[in-house]
Scaffold this motif. Structure first.
Motif, PDB file in Angstrom:
ATOM      1  N   GLU A 156       0.840  -1.189   0.000  1.00  0.00           N
ATOM      2  CA  GLU A 156       0.000   0.000   0.000  1.00  0.00           C
ATOM      3  C   GLU A 156       0.877   1.241   0.000  1.00  0.00           C
ATOM      4  OE1 GLU A 156      -2.561  -0.299   3.384  1.00  0.00           O
ATOM      5  OE2 GLU A 156      -4.120  -1.327   2.234  1.00  0.00           O
ATOM      6  N   ARG A 157       0.419   2.265  -0.708  1.00  0.00           N
ATOM      7  CA  ARG A 157       1.132   3.549  -0.718  1.00  0.00           C
ATOM      8  C   ARG A 157       0.125   4.672  -0.878  1.00  0.00           C
ATOM      9  NH1 ARG A 157       3.278   5.601  -5.467  1.00  0.00           N
ATOM     10  NH2 ARG A 157       3.931   3.540  -6.176  1.00  0.00           N
ATOM     11  N   MET A 158       0.384   5.788  -0.187  1.00  0.00           N
ATOM     12  CA  MET A 158      -0.483   6.955  -0.309  1.00  0.00           C
ATOM     13  C   MET A 158      -0.216   7.638  -1.648  1.00  0.00           C
ATOM     14  SD  MET A 158      -2.900   8.758   0.953  1.00  0.00           S
ATOM     15  CE  MET A 158      -2.953   8.217   2.667  1.00  0.00           C
ATOM     16  N   THR A 159      -1.254   7.874  -2.429  1.00  0.00           N
ATOM     17  CA  THR A 159      -1.159   8.560  -3.710  1.00  0.00           C
ATOM     18  C   THR A 159      -2.030   9.812  -3.675  1.00  0.00           C
ATOM     19  OG1 THR A 159      -3.046   7.447  -4.768  1.00  0.00           O
ATOM     20  CG2 THR A 159      -0.912   6.303  -4.816  1.00  0.00           C
ATOM     21  N   LYS A 160      -2.041  10.550  -4.784  1.00  0.00           N
ATOM     22  CA  LYS A 160      -2.875  11.747  -4.856  1.00  0.00           C
ATOM     23  C   LYS A 160      -4.356  11.406  -4.710  1.00  0.00           C
ATOM     24  CE  LYS A 160       0.339  14.275  -7.842  1.00  0.00           C
ATOM     25  NZ  LYS A 160       0.550  14.909  -9.164  1.00  0.00           N
ATOM     26  N   LYS A 161      -4.711  10.163  -5.011  1.00  0.00           N
ATOM     27  CA  LYS A 161      -6.107   9.734  -4.908  1.00  0.00           C
ATOM     28  C   LYS A 161      -6.371   8.963  -3.620  1.00  0.00           C
ATOM     29  CE  LYS A 161      -6.731   9.534  -9.924  1.00  0.00           C
ATOM     30  NZ  LYS A 161      -7.119   8.706 -11.095  1.00  0.00           N
ATOM     31  N   GLY A 162      -5.436   9.061  -2.668  1.00  0.00           N
ATOM     32  CA  GLY A 162      -5.609   8.356  -1.409  1.00  0.00           C
ATOM     33  C   GLY A 162      -4.770   7.081  -1.346  1.00  0.00           C
ATOM     34  N   MET A 163      -4.992   6.293  -0.293  1.00  0.00           N
ATOM     35  CA  MET A 163      -4.252   5.049  -0.114  1.00  0.00           C
ATOM     36  C   MET A 163      -4.626   4.061  -1.213  1.00  0.00           C
ATOM     37  SD  MET A 163      -1.913   3.723   1.786  1.00  0.00           S
ATOM     38  CE  MET A 163      -1.975   4.588   3.364  1.00  0.00           C
ATOM     39  N   ARG A 164      -3.591   3.464  -1.823  1.00  0.00           N
ATOM     40  CA  ARG A 164      -3.841   2.530  -2.924  1.00  0.00           C
ATOM     41  C   ARG A 164      -3.043   1.256  -2.694  1.00  0.00           C
ATOM     42  NH1 ARG A 164      -3.825   4.001  -9.376  1.00  0.00           N
ATOM     43  NH2 ARG A 164      -4.640   1.997 -10.106  1.00  0.00           N
ATOM     44  N   ASP A 198       8.670   0.670  -2.901  1.00  0.00           N
ATOM     45  CA  ASP A 198       7.575  -0.295  -2.854  1.00  0.00           C
ATOM     46  C   ASP A 198       8.123  -1.721  -2.787  1.00  0.00           C
ATOM     47  OD1 ASP A 198       5.580   1.706  -3.113  1.00  0.00           O
ATOM     48  OD2 ASP A 198       5.809   1.690  -5.298  1.00  0.00           O
ATOM     49  N   THR A 201       9.181  -2.427   0.648  1.00  0.00           N
ATOM     50  CA  THR A 201       7.990  -2.762   1.432  1.00  0.00           C
ATOM     51  C   THR A 201       7.550  -4.192   1.136  1.00  0.00           C
ATOM     52  OG1 THR A 201       7.242  -0.458   1.408  1.00  0.00           O
ATOM     53  CG2 THR A 201       5.592  -2.127   1.922  1.00  0.00           C
TER      54      THR A 201
END
Length: 239
Positions: A156-164, A198, A201
């Motif tokens: 999981e990674r935080m993106t401009k559209k939220g957690m993805r 990533d 991770t």
């Protein structure tokens, strides 16, 4: 009253493709900071830039494959659209002379003489070296073996559209521990983009290996991936 239409700008007469490095403390700068530094540098260097049309013309500068903040890189690319024909090497030297220390021009070529295609189309993979610090070679090799033996590793990674959440395993073409104890990583550029942090991770998820990603990442090359040989081709190679 109708609004007066802006003057239409002439298209570039030449496009110069530049490979540059992001070294030392400059690895902590964001792509936005790097782009601002380059835009200021082309003005200071007196490079005759072509401009976009519209009410707010901008110099025709195109970026592709920018490395993430915190990563050093020997293989960043930018394309300049010029209003006058210039010798590419001279443009590169002039730009390098006014860029901040740590942003270093490596080479500059005429885009018309290089491999056909846009820069983004020619950057399909990246080669990374990751410093594992004091992690033992045996522990690192065990973690790599477990990661590669797994068909899918979700991170999981935080993106401009939220957690993805996404699979980071599919983008890994090669992953190995070098003789120096570093990770040698070949990543294919996929959608969504998988970054080397990533993969770190993913190693933790697959094997429990804990490695801090801060300041440990260096991109040594990016370009067109030959999946048969695992070799990354030079996007600025002559046609």
């Amino acid at each position: 009253m109708s609004r007066q239409q802006p003057e239409q700008q002439a298209p570039p007469v030449q496009r110069i493709r530049i490979r540059y490095a992001k070294r030392g403390r400059l690895r902590f700068t964001s792509h936005r900071d790097v782009s601002r530094a380059i835009e200021r540098a082309v003005v200071r260097a007196g490079i005759p830039m072509a401009y976009s049309s519209g009410f707010h013309p901008h110099p025709r500068i195109s970026y592709a494959g920018a490395s993430p903040t915190g990563a050093a890189s020997e293989s960043e690319y930018v394309e300049l659209g010029l209003a006058e024909v210039r010798e590419p090497a001279a443009v590169g030297e002039a730009l390098d002379a006014v860029l901040p220390d740590g942003l270093d021009v490596v080479t500059a070529v005429d885009a018309a003489l290089t491999t056909a295609g846009s820069l983004s189309d020619l950057l399909t993979a990246s080669h990374w070296v990751i410093d594992l610090g004091d992690t033992s070679d045996g522990r690192a090799e065990e973690a790599v073996a477990r990661f590669l033996a797994t068909d899918s590793v979700t991170v999981e990674r935080m993106t401009k559209k939220g957690m993805r959440a996404f699979d980071c395993r599919a983008a890994v073409v090669r992953l190995a521990v070098t003789a120096d104890g570093d990770l040698d990583l070949l990543l294919e550029h996929t959608v969504p983009a998988v970054r080397p942090d990533d993969v770190l991770t993913g190693l933790r998820e697959a094997s429990g290996l804990e490695v801090s990603a801060t300041g440990l990442l260096t991109r040594v090359a990016q370009g067109v991936l030959d999946r048969g040989t695992g070799v990354i081709g030079d996007p600025l190679a002559p046609r």
